[in-house]
Write a protein that holds these residues in place. Sequence first.
Motif, PDB file in Angstrom:
ATOM      1  N   GLN A 182       0.828  -1.203   0.000  1.00  0.00           N
ATOM      2  CA  GLN A 182       0.000   0.000   0.000  1.00  0.00           C
ATOM      3  C   GLN A 182       0.871   1.266   0.000  1.00  0.00           C
ATOM      4  OE1 GLN A 182      -2.454   0.837   3.492  1.00  0.00           O
ATOM      5  NE2 GLN A 182      -4.213   1.205   2.141  1.00  0.00           N
ATOM      6  N   ARG A 241      -5.859   4.225  -6.998  1.00  0.00           N
ATOM      7  CA  ARG A 241      -6.600   4.592  -5.779  1.00  0.00           C
ATOM      8  C   ARG A 241      -7.632   3.509  -5.425  1.00  0.00           C
ATOM      9  NH1 ARG A 241      -7.476  11.086  -6.265  1.00  0.00           N
ATOM     10  NH2 ARG A 241      -5.374  11.618  -5.578  1.00  0.00           N
ATOM     11  N   HIS A 242      -8.258   2.962  -6.447  1.00  0.00           N
ATOM     12  CA  HIS A 242      -9.216   1.877  -6.203  1.00  0.00           C
ATOM     13  C   HIS A 242      -8.486   0.671  -5.583  1.00  0.00           C
ATOM     14  CE1 HIS A 242     -12.630  -0.752  -6.630  1.00  0.00           C
ATOM     15  NE2 HIS A 242     -11.887  -1.605  -7.336  1.00  0.00           N
ATOM     16  N   SER A 271      -7.533   1.372  -1.951  1.00  0.00           N
ATOM     17  CA  SER A 271      -8.626   1.167  -0.991  1.00  0.00           C
ATOM     18  C   SER A 271      -8.898  -0.330  -0.786  1.00  0.00           C
ATOM     19  CB  SER A 271      -9.895   1.902  -1.427  1.00  0.00           C
ATOM     20  OG  SER A 271     -10.432   1.330  -2.594  1.00  0.00           O
ATOM     21  N   THR A 283      -8.804  -2.469   2.774  1.00  0.00           N
ATOM     22  CA  THR A 283      -9.780  -3.453   3.253  1.00  0.00           C
ATOM     23  C   THR A 283      -9.074  -4.763   3.613  1.00  0.00           C
ATOM     24  OG1 THR A 283     -11.456  -2.466   1.822  1.00  0.00           O
ATOM     25  CG2 THR A 283     -11.898  -4.686   2.646  1.00  0.00           C
TER      26      THR A 283
END
Length: 152
Positions: free
Chosen positions: A47, A73-74, A77, A81
């Motif tokens: 990340q 960016r997707h 995220s 998670t």
Amino acid sequence: MKKYKFRLQTVLDIKEKKLEQKLLELARIADVLNKEVEIEKQLVNEQNTLQSKIVAISTIDSPQSLLEIQNARHYWSTLGTKIANQKERIKNVKVFLQAKQTEVNEAVKEKKVLENLKEKEEEKFYKEFLAYERRELDEMATGRFIRQTAQG
């Protein structure tokens, strides 16, 4: 000299095997925990690397770079998670590890109680044996003394 035999030796042996088994289980759980923590570190590193890539792409001014930023960016995220899920898994493994540590502690206590009992019984056995031996020697000496005085 007579050898001491602990009457609960089979129970002690069972407790020792039970303790060994629980220690192995504890080691396996600790290994799983270490692997889960390592996975979390890899996800966090991925990340962070992706965030650096997003910053680098954002300096480029082109329509393709906007699409790349959006995709990154997707994915960033999604990684967030996954990291949250991984932290939850680590938390669950830690709870399981603590439960197993409690079991190991109980098994150690049970074994220690039996070992202490064995030690006390063995000490008592040898004290009684030595007292018996002293009585026998005293009787033999008294018998000799009586025979010698009777003859002399």
